[in-house]
Structures are given as structure tokens and as C-alpha cells.
Motif scaffolding. Structure first.
Motif, PDB file in Angstrom:
ATOM      1  N   ASN A  90       6.483  13.984  -0.818  1.00 57.85           N
ATOM      2  CA  ASN A  90       6.894  13.516  -1.536  1.00 57.85           C
ATOM      3  C   ASN A  90       7.015  11.190  -1.319  1.00 57.85           C
ATOM      4  OD1 ASN A  90       8.635  14.831  -0.141  1.00 57.85           O
ATOM      5  ND2 ASN A  90      10.585  12.588  -1.176  1.00 57.85           N
ATOM      6  N   PHE A  91       6.476  11.547   0.588  1.00 53.87           N
ATOM      7  CA  PHE A  91       6.284   9.918   1.141  1.00 53.87           C
ATOM      8  C   PHE A  91       5.205   9.798   0.428  1.00 53.87           C
ATOM      9  CE2 PHE A  91      10.088  11.610   3.837  1.00 53.87           C
ATOM     10  CZ  PHE A  91      10.780  10.805   3.705  1.00 53.87           C
ATOM     11  N   LEU A  92       4.603  10.320   0.836  1.00 52.94           N
ATOM     12  CA  LEU A  92       2.906  10.265   0.470  1.00 52.94           C
ATOM     13  C   LEU A  92       2.838   8.859  -0.297  1.00 52.94           C
ATOM     14  CD1 LEU A  92       0.945  12.960   0.990  1.00 52.94           C
ATOM     15  CD2 LEU A  92       0.530  11.162   2.713  1.00 52.94           C
ATOM     16  N   ILE A 123       7.061  12.987   9.000  1.00 52.40           N
ATOM     17  CA  ILE A 123       7.885  11.934   8.979  1.00 52.40           C
ATOM     18  C   ILE A 123       9.584  12.206   7.720  1.00 52.40           C
ATOM     19  CG2 ILE A 123       7.290   9.406   7.600  1.00 52.40           C
ATOM     20  CD1 ILE A 123       5.733   9.754   9.497  1.00 52.40           C
ATOM     21  N   MET A 124      10.755  11.022   8.065  1.00 48.79           N
ATOM     22  CA  MET A 124      11.851  11.619   7.420  1.00 48.79           C
ATOM     23  C   MET A 124      11.917   9.918   7.084  1.00 48.79           C
ATOM     24  SD  MET A 124      12.543  14.405   7.802  1.00 48.79           S
ATOM     25  CE  MET A 124      14.458  14.347   7.303  1.00 48.79           C
ATOM     26  N   ASP A 125      11.177   9.073   6.904  1.00 46.31           N
ATOM     27  CA  ASP A 125      11.252   7.852   6.393  1.00 46.31           C
ATOM     28  C   ASP A 125      10.019   6.970   6.693  1.00 46.31           C
ATOM     29  OD1 ASP A 125      11.607   4.176   5.852  1.00 46.31           O
ATOM     30  OD2 ASP A 125      13.589   4.317   7.437  1.00 46.31           O
ATOM     31  N   MET A 179       0.677  -1.002  -0.236  1.00 49.40           N
ATOM     32  CA  MET A 179       0.264   0.096  -0.524  1.00 49.40           C
ATOM     33  C   MET A 179       1.210   1.238   0.069  1.00 49.40           C
ATOM     34  SD  MET A 179      -1.506   0.149   4.255  1.00 49.40           S
ATOM     35  CE  MET A 179      -2.023  -1.108   4.197  1.00 49.40           C
ATOM     36  N   LYS A 180       0.569   2.722  -0.636  1.00 49.06           N
ATOM     37  CA  LYS A 180       0.829   3.856  -0.443  1.00 49.06           C
ATOM     38  C   LYS A 180       0.984   4.435   1.296  1.00 49.06           C
ATOM     39  CE  LYS A 180      -2.467   6.547  -2.021  1.00 49.06           C
ATOM     40  NZ  LYS A 180      -3.385   7.378  -3.666  1.00 49.06           N
ATOM     41  N   VAL A 181       1.966   4.213   1.079  1.00 47.94           N
ATOM     42  CA  VAL A 181       2.260   5.580   2.567  1.00 47.94           C
ATOM     43  C   VAL A 181       0.718   6.148   3.016  1.00 47.94           C
ATOM     44  CG1 VAL A 181       2.950   7.403   3.922  1.00 47.94           C
ATOM     45  CG2 VAL A 181       4.252   6.122   2.648  1.00 47.94           C
ATOM     46  N   ALA A 182      -0.305   7.404   1.781  1.00 46.08           N
ATOM     47  CA  ALA A 182      -1.207   7.460   2.032  1.00 46.08           C
ATOM     48  C   ALA A 182      -1.851   6.669   3.132  1.00 46.08           C
ATOM     49  CB  ALA A 182      -2.207   8.461   0.834  1.00 46.08           C
ATOM     50  N   ASP A 183      -2.779   5.421   1.929  1.00 46.94           N
ATOM     51  CA  ASP A 183      -3.418   4.526   2.715  1.00 46.94           C
ATOM     52  C   ASP A 183      -3.040   3.712   4.172  1.00 46.94           C
ATOM     53  OD1 ASP A 183      -4.516   4.906   0.603  1.00 46.94           O
ATOM     54  OD2 ASP A 183      -3.437   2.575  -0.672  1.00 46.94           O
ATOM     55  N   CYS A 184      -1.434   3.679   4.308  1.00 47.99           N
ATOM     56  CA  CYS A 184      -1.171   3.344   5.995  1.00 47.99           C
ATOM     57  C   CYS A 184      -1.276   4.146   7.222  1.00 47.99           C
ATOM     58  CB  CYS A 184       0.286   3.562   5.656  1.00 47.99           C
ATOM     59  SG  CYS A 184       0.791   2.838   7.604  1.00 47.99           S
ATOM     60  N   ILE A 185      -1.233   5.819   6.160  1.00 48.16           N
ATOM     61  CA  ILE A 185      -2.020   6.676   7.343  1.00 48.16           C
ATOM     62  C   ILE A 185      -3.181   6.488   7.827  1.00 48.16           C
ATOM     63  CG2 ILE A 185      -1.649   8.925   7.787  1.00 48.16           C
ATOM     64  CD1 ILE A 185       0.739   9.561   6.352  1.00 48.16           C
ATOM     65  N   GLY A 217       8.273  18.351  -0.547  1.00 53.17           N
ATOM     66  CA  GLY A 217       9.461  17.122  -0.423  1.00 53.17           C
ATOM     67  C   GLY A 217      10.910  17.958   0.212  1.00 53.17           C
ATOM     68  N   VAL A 218      10.817  16.408   0.659  1.00 51.96           N
ATOM     69  CA  VAL A 218      12.107  17.289   1.400  1.00 51.96           C
ATOM     70  C   VAL A 218      13.793  17.380   0.346  1.00 51.96           C
ATOM     71  CG1 VAL A 218      11.750  14.666   3.021  1.00 51.96           C
ATOM     72  CG2 VAL A 218      13.186  14.919   1.436  1.00 51.96           C
ATOM     73  N   GLU A 219      13.768  17.422  -0.958  1.00 56.01           N
ATOM     74  CA  GLU A 219      14.720  18.196  -1.767  1.00 56.01           C
ATOM     75  C   GLU A 219      14.389  19.083  -1.416  1.00 56.01           C
ATOM     76  OE1 GLU A 219      11.226  17.757  -4.418  1.00 56.01           O
ATOM     77  OE2 GLU A 219      11.738  16.322  -2.542  1.00 56.01           O
ATOM     78  N   ARG A 220      13.035  20.068  -0.579  1.00 51.30           N
ATOM     79  CA  ARG A 220      12.945  21.195  -0.838  1.00 51.30           C
ATOM     80  C   ARG A 220      13.800  21.761   0.202  1.00 51.30           C
ATOM     81  NH1 ARG A 220       7.681  22.689  -3.359  1.00 51.30           N
ATOM     82  NH2 ARG A 220       7.569  24.465  -2.030  1.00 51.30           N
ATOM     83  N   ASN A 221      13.364  21.034   1.352  1.00 53.25           N
ATOM     84  CA  ASN A 221      14.286  21.390   2.757  1.00 53.25           C
ATOM     85  C   ASN A 221      15.028  22.500   2.929  1.00 53.25           C
ATOM     86  OD1 ASN A 221      11.794  19.849   3.493  1.00 53.25           O
ATOM     87  ND2 ASN A 221      12.615  19.060   4.465  1.00 53.25           N
ATOM     88  N   HIS A 222      16.388  22.406   2.229  1.00 54.90           N
ATOM     89  CA  HIS A 222      17.086  22.904   2.243  1.00 54.90           C
ATOM     90  C   HIS A 222      18.043  24.590   1.217  1.00 54.90           C
ATOM     91  CE1 HIS A 222      18.279  20.104   4.978  1.00 54.90           C
ATOM     92  NE2 HIS A 222      18.005  19.094   4.199  1.00 54.90           N
ATOM     93  N   GLN A 223      16.912  24.660   1.030  1.00 49.86           N
ATOM     94  CA  GLN A 223      16.293  25.709  -0.164  1.00 49.86           C
ATOM     95  C   GLN A 223      15.770  26.930   0.412  1.00 49.86           C
ATOM     96  OE1 GLN A 223      17.043  24.483  -4.630  1.00 49.86           O
ATOM     97  NE2 GLN A 223      15.775  22.918  -3.573  1.00 49.86           N
ATOM     98  N   GLU A 224      15.442  28.042  -0.217  1.00 48.72           N
ATOM     99  CA  GLU A 224      14.658  28.863   0.035  1.00 48.72           C
ATOM    100  C   GLU A 224      13.543  28.313  -0.956  1.00 48.72           C
ATOM    101  OE1 GLU A 224      13.662  33.627  -0.396  1.00 48.72           O
ATOM    102  OE2 GLU A 224      15.456  33.055  -1.867  1.00 48.72           O
TER     103      GLU A 224
END
Length: 529
Positions: free
Chosen positions: A161-163, A129-131, A1-7, A101-108
Motif C-alpha cells: 500500500n505504500f508503493l 518501511i512503516m512511513d 512522485m510515487k514511493v516506487a519511483d523514489c525507491i 498492506g500494513v492493514e493485514r499485519n495483525h491478522q491471519e
């Protein structure tokens, strides 16, 4: 299942019935998964603040965590006030917040703010959620913390991006929350302390409502036969006529209970949260304290604790009730109880005249007289909240809902939605000023769409009355605290609900009596103060 379903599976396992919120791009997959749930109803609201207030009041009344949902950026910041209010009033709430998405966490980046840091000061726990494999663990911890004493709000941030990632996770098992009680020696020491004092005074707080201690507490009070006062949020434990009931304390001005507290030689505080009133305002004499609560006492020079009984309040009181405590049978000097009742206008004293003028006290007496024992009153913040805390006497605990820790205007209308969903068979009356009403008036559409039925009383005086009173007292004039209002009756009609206007108390009583009799639709009653 996808993460969204698991939540969503995790939410279902926690017994969640409603998720209040607004969907955004970052939470589209969550919305899709929610749409497939047979257990959870998504309540799409008109403002995220309203969602948090709904979750707060739902949590207080249902005794389980209310859940709210927002997207990133402005959706998250809109939740902040309601989440902070839940934290200070100790309401169990889990906020589920989308993020870039986590790829945007470290930039404006567009709409990106550090939501975890943003919520840390206003929540019991704020995490991201990091993993994707940690989803079941994170949500079990979130609900456990939210509901564990002292309950509070928790924020869980889920990057977009995790969902959609695929995982095989499933909800963790749910075990009862642990309950602790003091050792026998502590209970015995506390009993000796009570026995050796002549004038104990009991102070009740929000914790006695959260832990459903009314029967045990009433036995304890009837045994000791000592004066009892309660905070705004602990009303309803004792009936109005009970001789030990010295009503409400915690006011900034004209707190009529203080002379009784100052006459005591021991203060027995039960479930009291400092957020409702700091001890320096009610224990200037530094009278010794017997602390009974779910958590240890805060260190405070005005809160000199002699003994702490920490744990499940219900079980602690049961231990006291088995200890054969002696009756103290004392009353404060100077007919204090009668003076409080007069000053707080607790009993109706106005003659039954034609076209009686409106006062908030008259309105409250009418509600008290006409409403059933299980009626829930949700009060907004303002001058009327102070009057409600003084005058209104609910007939049961947890039947008066106020925002007292953060004291946030705008809670009443969305809070009434949460109340009605938590207690669908109980009448709900929302009392709000014109200022608080228009902060979240749009949620009337939400209530109408859900088919809910409750009464909204709008007190129309075209001002922030509490601030006007304070400014007049300090400066002799007021500034920046008056405004003009729409026609609330027409505004109600535009939302498709009944709007009525009462010109005097007789009209008001006729209207509210008739509406409470059927209560098959929403109705707004406007009164000019």
C-alpha cells in the motif's frame, strides 16, 4: 512522485546496475518504475534463490551491493538461503521484498508471514518501511550497512500500500565509508611482538580479498619471510611458486597445514573470519595471536589475542611495511611445503597417456594450465569444492568464488551469471556437481536470454559424493544419497545452448581450450566421474 519511483531513484543514486528477481502482485509498481530507469537493468530470473546468489557473487566481484527483489510469502522465503549465504560469506547484498498492506499485519492473512522477523537471523539488518517519508533514509542506511565492514546482506520490506503513495523525497547524499587505523602505539607494540618471536605463521582470510590488500600483503610477507596459509576464500594472494605459500587450510579431514601452524610461536591472522573455520580446529595449542582485521576479535579460548590491530587492513599493512620489520626466515619441519603440494596434488604429476581417466584434480590442472590470469572459477558445493580448495591455484585474488560460510549447493550456475555481469570481459568457468546443477539449472535460460557466455562443467556421478564418502566411512554403506540424472547434453540443447560430452581428459582439454579461445556462447561440458 510515487514511493516506487523514489525507491528506484535511491537505487540509481547508489550506483545499482542490476536488480535480480521475480515480480509479484505486491511489487508490480516497483517493476513499472524499474522499466523507466535508464541505468538499472531488471534481470527476471527463474527462482528467487538464484536471484540472491546472483546478487551475492555480483557484490563480491563488483565491490558494491548486489540487489535482489522478491514478492511476499513464498517469494521471500525462496530468497532466504541466498541471503543467509551472503551474510556468512560477507557479500554486500540488499534484498528488496514486497509485502501485504500494513492493514493485514495483525491478522491471519493469505501469503502473509512476518518477513522482518524471518530475515533477522540471516541478515545484518532487517526492516520494514512503516512511513513512506522514511524511504530515502532507509535505503541509504541499507546500502551503507550492506557495504560497511564486515559487508553482509540487508533486507528491506516494502508493504504494497505504500508503493503508490505520493512523496517528495529524494535520495540522500552518499559519503565515503569511514576508515580507521590503530593508534601508533598499537602498531609499535605489534611490531615488537613480531620482533620478539622466532616463528610467526601468517593466516589469511576473506577480509584480505575484500579490502584489495594483495600488494601490501605481498610486501609484508616478503619482508618477514615466514610461512603463509589461507582460507578457501583467500586464494590467489600468493603465486603458487612463492616459497612462503603453504596453500589452503580449513579442511575437516587431512588438513596438511596444521603441523606448520602448531610449530609456530605466534599466529598473525589477517582478515580471517571465524565462519571459515573455528580456531579450536586449528589452534588446539592456544598459540598467541596477533589479530589484524576490520573488527575486534571474537572472544575465544583457542584464539588468545595478545594485540589487536583493528581498522582498514590495507593501511595497517602499510604501517607495518614502513616499520622495517626483521626477516624471520624460518620453515616448518619436515619439508612441509613439499608434502602439502604432494598431498593436495597441486602440481600435475600424472604421465601424459592416451585416454587419461577423469579425476577432478586432472580437470583442475587443465583449467589452471589453459585459462588466463583473469579467469573466474565459480565452484558449487560438494566433494569437488574440497578438491578445488586443495588443488586449484588461481593466479589472482578473488578469481575463485565459493560458498564457504553457509556452503550452499546450487550457487554455481546463478553465481556465474552474477560474475559475468560484474566482470563482462573476464572468462567465467562454472564447476558444479550434478546435485548442485539441477537445483538451479533453470537459470541457464536467464543467462541465455541475457546473451552471456561462460562454460559450465557438470561432474556427473549420480550421487552426493561427499555424503557417500562420509557414510561409507561411518557406516560401511550409504543410503539416500544416489539418484538418476537426465542427459545433460540434451538438456543443455533444450535450453538453446551447446552441450558437449568429454569421454576422457584429452577430449576435455581439446574442448575447453577451443571454447576458451572464442567464448562467444554458453557451453555445457558433461563429464562422467
Amino acid at each position: 512522485m510515487k514511493v516506487a519511483d523514489c525507491i528506484i531513484n535511491c537505487l540509481e543514486a547508489e550506483g545499482v546496475e542490476y536488480v535480480f528477481g521475480i515480480v509479484g502482485k505486491e511489487t508490480l509498481d516497483l517493476a513499472d518504475s524499474l522499466s523507466q530507469s535508464n541505468q538499472i537493468q531488471f534481470v527476471n530470473v527463474r527462482h528467487e534463490q538464484g536471484a540472491a546468489f546472483m546478487a551475492d557473487v555480483y557484490g563480491r566481484l563488483s565491490k558494491k551491493a548486489g540487489v535482489c527483489l522478491s514478492t511476499l510469502g513464498p517469494g521471500a522465503t525462496n530468497l532466504l538461503t541466498g541471503i543467509a549465504s551472503a551474510q556468512l560469506d560477507h557479500s554486500p547484498v540488499v534484498a528488496l521484498i514486497g509485502q501485504a498492506g500494513v492493514e493485514r499485519n495483525h491478522q491471519e492473512s493469505h501469503q502473509y508471514v512476518d518477513i522482518v522477523k524471518l530475515f533477522e537471523p540471516v541478515a545484518k539488518w532487517s526492516t520494514q518501511i512503516m512511513d513512506s517519508l522514511t524511504v530515502p533514509t532507509t535505503f541509504r542506511k541499507a546500502f551503507r550497512l550492506a557495504q560497511m565492514e564486515k559487508p553482509s546482506s540487508v533486507a528491506v520490506v516494502v508493504p504494497e500500500n505504500f508503493l503508490t503513495q505520493k512523496i517528495a523525497g529524494k535520495p540522500l547524499p552518499i559519503y565515503p565509508l569511514p576508515e580507521t587505523v590503530p593508534v601508533v602505539e598499537t602498531i609499535q607494540a605489534a611490531c615488537i611482538l613480531i620482533q620478539n618471536r622466532k616463528k610467526p605463521f601468517i593466516i589469511l582470510g576473506n577480509g584480505v580479498v575484500r579490502q584489495d590488500t594483495a600488494p601490501e600483503l605481498q610486501t609484508f610477507i616478503n619482508t618477514l619471510q615466514v610461512p603463509v596459509t589461507h582460507s578457501f576464500m583467500a586464494k590467489g594472494i600468493l603465486e603458487k611458486e612463492h616459497p612462503s605459500n603453504y596453500f589452503t587450510f580449513g579442511f575437516n579431514e587431512n588438513d596438511e597445514v596444521l603441523p606448520g601452524i602448531e610449530e609456530a610461536d605466534l599466529l598473525i591472522t589477517i582478515g580471517f573470519d571465524f565462519v571459515e573455520k573455528l580456531p579450536k580446529h586449528w589452534n588446539e595449542k592456544k598459540i598467541p595471536v596477533l589479530h589484524i582485521d576490520t573488527l575486534p576479535a571474537e572472544v575465544n579460548e583457542y584464539y588468545p589475542v595478545e594485540i589487536e590491530c583493528v581498522g582498514n587492513i590495507k593501511k595497517i599493512l602499510q604501517s607495518f611495511n614502513q616499520s622495517k620489520l626483521p626477516a624471520k626466515s624460518w620453515v616448518p619441519f619436515g619439508n612441509l611445503r613439499e608434502r602439502i603440494m604432494k598431498e593436495y596434488q597441486i602440481n600435475h604429476s600424472q604421465p601424459e597417456t592416451i585416454n587419461r581417466p577423469f579425476t577432478i584434480e586432472e580437470i583442475l590442472h587443465s583449467i589452471e594450465k589453459i585459462s588466463s590470469d583473469n579467469t573466474i572459477v565459480v565452484a558449487d558445493v560438494g566433494a569437488h569444492k574440497v578438491s578445488i580448495a586443495r588443488t586449484y591455484q588461481p593466479k589472482q585474488p578473488n578469481r575463485l568464488i565459493v560458498s564457504n560460510g553457509l556452503a550452499s549447493m546450487g550457487i554455481a550456475i546463478p553465481g556465474s551469471i552474477g560474475a559475468k555481469l560484474a566482470c563482462p570481459q573476464d572468462p567465467v568457468i562454472c564447476i558444479t556437481g550434478d546435485g548442485g546443477a539441477l537445483m538451479n539449472f533453470a537459470e541457464i535460460e536467464t543467462a541465455k536470454r541475457l546473451g552471456l557466455s561462460f562454460i559450465i562443467i557438470v561432474l556427473n556421478d549420480s550421487m552426493l559424493k561427499l555424503e557417500v564418502q562420509q557414510m561409507l566411512k561411518r557406516f560401511g554403506e550409504s543410503y539416500g544419497v544416489t539418484f538418476e540424472n537426465p542427459d545433460f547434453v540434451q538438456l543443455a540443447a533444450s535450453f538453446g545452448i551447446k552441450g558437449l560430452r568429454a569421454g576422457n581428459m584429452d577430449e576435455f582439454e581439446t574442448i575447453i581450450k577451443e571454447e576458451l579461445k572464442t567464448l562467444d556462447e554458453m557451453v555445457l561440458i558433461e563429464v562422467f566421474m
